[in-house]
Write a protein that holds these residues in place. Sequence first.
Motif, PDB file in Angstrom:
ATOM      1  N   PRO A 149      -0.404   4.880  -9.200  1.00  0.00           N
ATOM      2  CA  PRO A 149      -1.295   4.023  -9.988  1.00  0.00           C
ATOM      3  C   PRO A 149      -1.611   2.683  -9.330  1.00  0.00           C
ATOM      4  N   ALA A 150      -0.653   2.061  -8.647  1.00  0.00           N
ATOM      5  CA  ALA A 150      -0.922   0.760  -8.017  1.00  0.00           C
ATOM      6  C   ALA A 150      -1.954   0.910  -6.905  1.00  0.00           C
ATOM      7  N   ALA A 151      -1.822   1.958  -6.101  1.00  0.00           N
ATOM      8  CA  ALA A 151      -2.795   2.201  -5.026  1.00  0.00           C
ATOM      9  C   ALA A 151      -4.156   2.550  -5.623  1.00  0.00           C
ATOM     10  N   ALA A 152      -4.166   3.413  -6.633  1.00  0.00           N
ATOM     11  CA  ALA A 152      -5.429   3.797  -7.270  1.00  0.00           C
ATOM     12  C   ALA A 152      -6.107   2.586  -7.901  1.00  0.00           C
ATOM     13  N   ASP A 153      -5.313   1.725  -8.538  1.00  0.00           N
ATOM     14  CA  ASP A 153      -5.878   0.529  -9.166  1.00  0.00           C
ATOM     15  C   ASP A 153      -6.476  -0.414  -8.124  1.00  0.00           C
ATOM     16  N   VAL A 169      -9.836   4.453   3.760  1.00  0.00           N
ATOM     17  CA  VAL A 169      -8.896   3.757   2.878  1.00  0.00           C
ATOM     18  C   VAL A 169      -8.312   2.536   3.587  1.00  0.00           C
ATOM     19  N   ARG A 170      -8.011   2.648   4.874  1.00  0.00           N
ATOM     20  CA  ARG A 170      -7.538   1.465   5.619  1.00  0.00           C
ATOM     21  C   ARG A 170      -8.600   0.370   5.609  1.00  0.00           C
ATOM     22  N   LEU A 171      -9.877   0.741   5.775  1.00  0.00           N
ATOM     23  CA  LEU A 171     -10.969  -0.233   5.713  1.00  0.00           C
ATOM     24  C   LEU A 171     -11.020  -0.894   4.339  1.00  0.00           C
ATOM     25  N   LEU A 172     -10.992  -0.100   3.284  1.00  0.00           N
ATOM     26  CA  LEU A 172     -11.104  -0.639   1.926  1.00  0.00           C
ATOM     27  C   LEU A 172      -9.921  -1.520   1.550  1.00  0.00           C
ATOM     28  N   LEU A 173      -8.747  -1.201   2.073  1.00  0.00           N
ATOM     29  CA  LEU A 173      -7.581  -2.034   1.814  1.00  0.00           C
ATOM     30  C   LEU A 173      -7.645  -3.337   2.605  1.00  0.00           C
ATOM     31  N   THR A 174      -8.161  -3.267   3.827  1.00  0.00           N
ATOM     32  CA  THR A 174      -8.189  -4.437   4.708  1.00  0.00           C
ATOM     33  C   THR A 174      -9.361  -5.351   4.408  1.00  0.00           C
ATOM     34  N   VAL A 175     -10.540  -4.764   4.198  1.00  0.00           N
ATOM     35  CA  VAL A 175     -11.769  -5.547   4.010  1.00  0.00           C
ATOM     36  C   VAL A 175     -12.526  -5.013   2.790  1.00  0.00           C
ATOM     37  N   TYR A 190      -3.567  -9.968  -1.326  1.00  0.00           N
ATOM     38  CA  TYR A 190      -2.877  -9.478  -0.130  1.00  0.00           C
ATOM     39  C   TYR A 190      -1.566  -8.784  -0.467  1.00  0.00           C
ATOM     40  N   ALA A 191      -0.843  -9.294  -1.424  1.00  0.00           N
ATOM     41  CA  ALA A 191       0.405  -8.643  -1.832  1.00  0.00           C
ATOM     42  C   ALA A 191       0.118  -7.276  -2.454  1.00  0.00           C
ATOM     43  N   ASP A 192      -0.898  -7.211  -3.293  1.00  0.00           N
ATOM     44  CA  ASP A 192      -1.283  -5.931  -3.906  1.00  0.00           C
ATOM     45  C   ASP A 192      -1.763  -4.947  -2.847  1.00  0.00           C
ATOM     46  N   ARG A 193      -2.548  -5.439  -1.894  1.00  0.00           N
ATOM     47  CA  ARG A 193      -3.036  -4.593  -0.797  1.00  0.00           C
ATOM     48  C   ARG A 193      -1.864  -4.029  -0.004  1.00  0.00           C
ATOM     49  N   ASP A 194      -0.919  -4.892   0.360  1.00  0.00           N
ATOM     50  CA  ASP A 194       0.219  -4.448   1.161  1.00  0.00           C
ATOM     51  C   ASP A 194       1.056  -3.421   0.406  1.00  0.00           C
ATOM     52  N   ALA A 244       2.658   2.203  -0.251  1.00  0.00           N
ATOM     53  CA  ALA A 244       2.787   3.374  -1.121  1.00  0.00           C
ATOM     54  C   ALA A 244       2.093   4.596  -0.533  1.00  0.00           C
ATOM     55  N   LEU A 245       1.025   4.361   0.210  1.00  0.00           N
ATOM     56  CA  LEU A 245       0.268   5.465   0.812  1.00  0.00           C
ATOM     57  C   LEU A 245       0.715   5.768   2.232  1.00  0.00           C
ATOM     58  N   GLY A 246       1.651   4.979   2.751  1.00  0.00           N
ATOM     59  CA  GLY A 246       2.147   5.199   4.104  1.00  0.00           C
ATOM     60  C   GLY A 246       1.136   4.862   5.188  1.00  0.00           C
ATOM     61  N   LEU A 247       0.292   3.861   4.933  1.00  0.00           N
ATOM     62  CA  LEU A 247      -0.758   3.490   5.884  1.00  0.00           C
ATOM     63  C   LEU A 247      -0.452   2.151   6.531  1.00  0.00           C
ATOM     64  N   GLU A 248      -0.616   2.089   7.835  1.00  0.00           N
ATOM     65  CA  GLU A 248      -0.565   0.817   8.547  1.00  0.00           C
ATOM     66  C   GLU A 248      -1.975   0.270   8.582  1.00  0.00           C
ATOM     67  N   LEU A 249      -2.111  -1.026   8.315  1.00  0.00           N
ATOM     68  CA  LEU A 249      -3.438  -1.624   8.224  1.00  0.00           C
ATOM     69  C   LEU A 249      -3.826  -2.325   9.518  1.00  0.00           C
ATOM     70  N   PRO A 250      -5.098  -2.212   9.888  1.00  0.00           N
ATOM     71  CA  PRO A 250      -5.592  -2.961  11.036  1.00  0.00           C
ATOM     72  C   PRO A 250      -5.822  -4.415  10.641  1.00  0.00           C
TER      73      PRO A 250
END
Length: 173
Positions: free
Chosen positions: A11-15, A86-92, A121-125, A130-136
């Motif tokens: 839910p946190a990632a989906a939100d 998803v990495r793009l949407l989380l980062t930018v 940024y805390a929510d993004r991280d 939770a999704l196991g993704l490293e962000l650029p």
Amino acid sequence: MSLLDAIRANPAAADFLAWPGDFDLEHYPHVEEVELASGAALEPVAKDGAGGTFFLCGEGGEERPVLYADSEGGAALLAVGLPELVRLLLTVPWWRDCPRLTAAESAAAAEEYLEDEPGLYADRDAAAAALGLELPSVEEALARLREVACGLGASFVLLNAEEGTEYDPLFIA
């Protein structure tokens, strides 16, 4: 487990992806019938709050290119595969506010987002973990978006299926 299933299960990632990422996994039709000029398949996977649609292109799984079409006749290839998107949407998450895909545009947009979302940024991280993704970095994400949208994206022309007219590019090359 697919990335889409992982998003739905967290839910946190989906939100976060729903807002500020503006990537909602609820499905409803795009504002008009569309097709790729190449004839390749389009599979809608998510919507944004303004009536835009994220499509997987071609055949296969989550590794397929992801095209975004807004409700105003603009489109762009955003990523090669859902993990990259998803990495793009989380980062930018403010990528739409960066038509030239510059760090300066991104910094101005980020400032506005942070005024409304101080914990962004805390929510993004947390969502990325939770999704196991490293962000650029923001610069890396924008450079990759430019490479995909302005390079590979040229071969992903979206058409209004009824009129046969091309959607306008979302980014200035």
